[in-house]
Design a protein around this motif. Structure first.
Motif, PDB file in Angstrom:
ATOM      1  N   ALA A  89      54.067  49.914  -7.623  1.00 31.61           N
ATOM      2  CA  ALA A  89      54.881  50.812  -6.692  1.00 31.61           C
ATOM      3  C   ALA A  89      53.908  52.471  -6.980  1.00 31.61           C
ATOM      4  N   LEU A  90      54.179  52.533  -5.493  1.00 31.20           N
ATOM      5  CA  LEU A  90      54.252  54.112  -5.728  1.00 31.20           C
ATOM      6  C   LEU A  90      54.879  54.901  -4.858  1.00 31.20           C
ATOM      7  N   SER A  91      54.682  55.851  -5.534  1.00 31.37           N
ATOM      8  CA  SER A  91      56.359  56.787  -4.229  1.00 31.37           C
ATOM      9  C   SER A  91      54.871  57.796  -3.226  1.00 31.37           C
ATOM     10  N   GLU A 168      57.855  49.961 -11.679  1.00 33.69           N
ATOM     11  CA  GLU A 168      58.630  49.002 -10.686  1.00 33.69           C
ATOM     12  C   GLU A 168      59.484  49.942  -9.249  1.00 33.69           C
ATOM     13  N   PRO A 169      59.456  49.220  -8.696  1.00 30.84           N
ATOM     14  CA  PRO A 169      59.941  50.416  -6.733  1.00 30.84           C
ATOM     15  C   PRO A 169      61.527  50.591  -6.916  1.00 30.84           C
ATOM     16  N   ALA A 170      61.386  51.493  -6.604  1.00 31.72           N
ATOM     17  CA  ALA A 170      62.872  52.098  -7.070  1.00 31.72           C
ATOM     18  C   ALA A 170      63.927  51.543  -7.081  1.00 31.72           C
ATOM     19  N   ASP A 171      65.048  51.431  -6.835  1.00 28.95           N
ATOM     20  CA  ASP A 171      66.535  51.031  -6.242  1.00 28.95           C
ATOM     21  C   ASP A 171      66.976  51.394  -5.072  1.00 28.95           C
ATOM     22  N   GLY A 173      68.680  53.634  -3.066  1.00 23.11           N
ATOM     23  CA  GLY A 173      69.669  54.510  -3.139  1.00 23.11           C
ATOM     24  C   GLY A 173      69.241  55.849  -4.555  1.00 23.11           C
ATOM     25  N   GLU A 174      68.911  54.871  -5.511  1.00 23.65           N
ATOM     26  CA  GLU A 174      68.266  55.567  -6.603  1.00 23.65           C
ATOM     27  C   GLU A 174      68.614  56.986  -6.768  1.00 23.65           C
ATOM     28  N   TRP A 175      67.529  57.825  -5.917  1.00 27.35           N
ATOM     29  CA  TRP A 175      67.496  58.603  -5.947  1.00 27.35           C
ATOM     30  C   TRP A 175      66.864  60.140  -4.838  1.00 27.35           C
ATOM     31  N   LEU A 176      68.235  59.653  -4.274  1.00 27.40           N
ATOM     32  CA  LEU A 176      68.448  60.276  -3.009  1.00 27.40           C
ATOM     33  C   LEU A 176      68.782  61.554  -3.416  1.00 27.40           C
ATOM     34  N   GLU A 177      69.534  61.626  -4.127  1.00 25.69           N
ATOM     35  CA  GLU A 177      70.703  63.033  -4.506  1.00 25.69           C
ATOM     36  C   GLU A 177      69.454  64.261  -4.951  1.00 25.69           C
ATOM     37  N   ALA A 178      68.409  63.334  -5.709  1.00 24.53           N
ATOM     38  CA  ALA A 178      66.745  64.907  -6.676  1.00 24.53           C
ATOM     39  C   ALA A 178      66.104  63.910  -6.007  1.00 24.53           C
TER      40      ALA A 178
END
Length: 232
Positions: A89-91, A168-171, A173-178
């Motif tokens: 996965a990538l961001s 791995e791809p993030a779940d 809503g996992e990182w939306l707050e930060a």
């Protein structure tokens, strides 16, 4: 600095020889490169940067003279890549800076969008700059605004794009707050920077080359020594 504390001519000469040795080692590491993120190249780069910095300081202290190039230190570059060899996965992290150069143009564009939207028509939120920005960025994709920024009264500043590898791809809503807290530089696969600083450096190269000795000119212009930027 007092005369007693000044480096000797021999010390300056030794530092210059150390730069030459580091240059040879860096070139050899580049020629033996085993991949884009070869740690040997990274190590040789840092050794060259350190040697050049020492020489520059001694040259100035002894002769009140500077070198026509500067190698970014380790703090200015990314650390060695330590992410997965085969990312699953990538961001993609993007930052683009703008100046609101023409507020009236920005407001006019937002008002056109607002007027065409039956639900928001007459709400009046396009009457302020922050309200207009909210309308435009809600209506258009960020890439479209980047390509049409002048139409919206914006002036481009610096921008950067980082591609980070992940296991791995993030779940959802996992990182939306930060969203930017997990930007680990050691997982950056590649990055692309745009800045007016680079244009200014390129514009100054011709003037610099007219004033320096041929031997230094060859060093600056050698493609294998791309990190050497003439900004002094």
């Amino acid at each position: 600095m007092s005369d007693a504390a000044q480096p000797t001519a021999a010390e300056v000469r030794a530092a210059a020889e150390a730069v030459k040795t580091a240059l040879d080692r860096h070139l050899a590491a580049v020629e033996r490169r085993t991949g884009e993120d070869d740690p040997a190249v990274y190590e040789a780069f840092n050794e060259l940067a350190a040697a050049a910095e020492v020489y520059d300081e001694l040259l100035y202290d002894r002769y009140d003279e500077v070198t026509p190039f500067e190698i970014p230190g380790a703090e200015d570059s990314l650390p060695p890549y330590e992410g997965p060899e085969e990312p699953n996965a990538l961001s993609v992290l993007i930052r683009r800076d703008y100046a609101v150069a023409e507020p009236q143009r920005l407001l006019a564009q937002a008002q056109r969008v607002e007027a065409a939207d039956e639900e928001n028509g007459g709400a009046g939120i396009s009457g302020t700059v922050h309200g207009a920005l909210g309308i435009l960025f809600g209506e258009f994709e960020a890439d479209e605004i980047a390509s049409r920024h002048k139409e919206f009264g914006l002036e481009e500043g610096d921008s950067t794009l980082w591609v980070l590898a992940a296991d791995e791809p993030a779940d959802a809503g996992e990182w939306l707050e930060a969203p930017f807290d997990q930007a680990d530089p050691q997982r950056v696969v590649c990055r692309f920077d745009v800045s007016a600083v680079f244009d200014e450096l390129e514009d100054g190269d011709e003037d610099l080359e007219d004033d320096i000795e041929d031997g230094i000119e060859d060093v600056i212009e050698d493609d294998d020594l791309e990190p050497l930027d003439a900004d002094r």
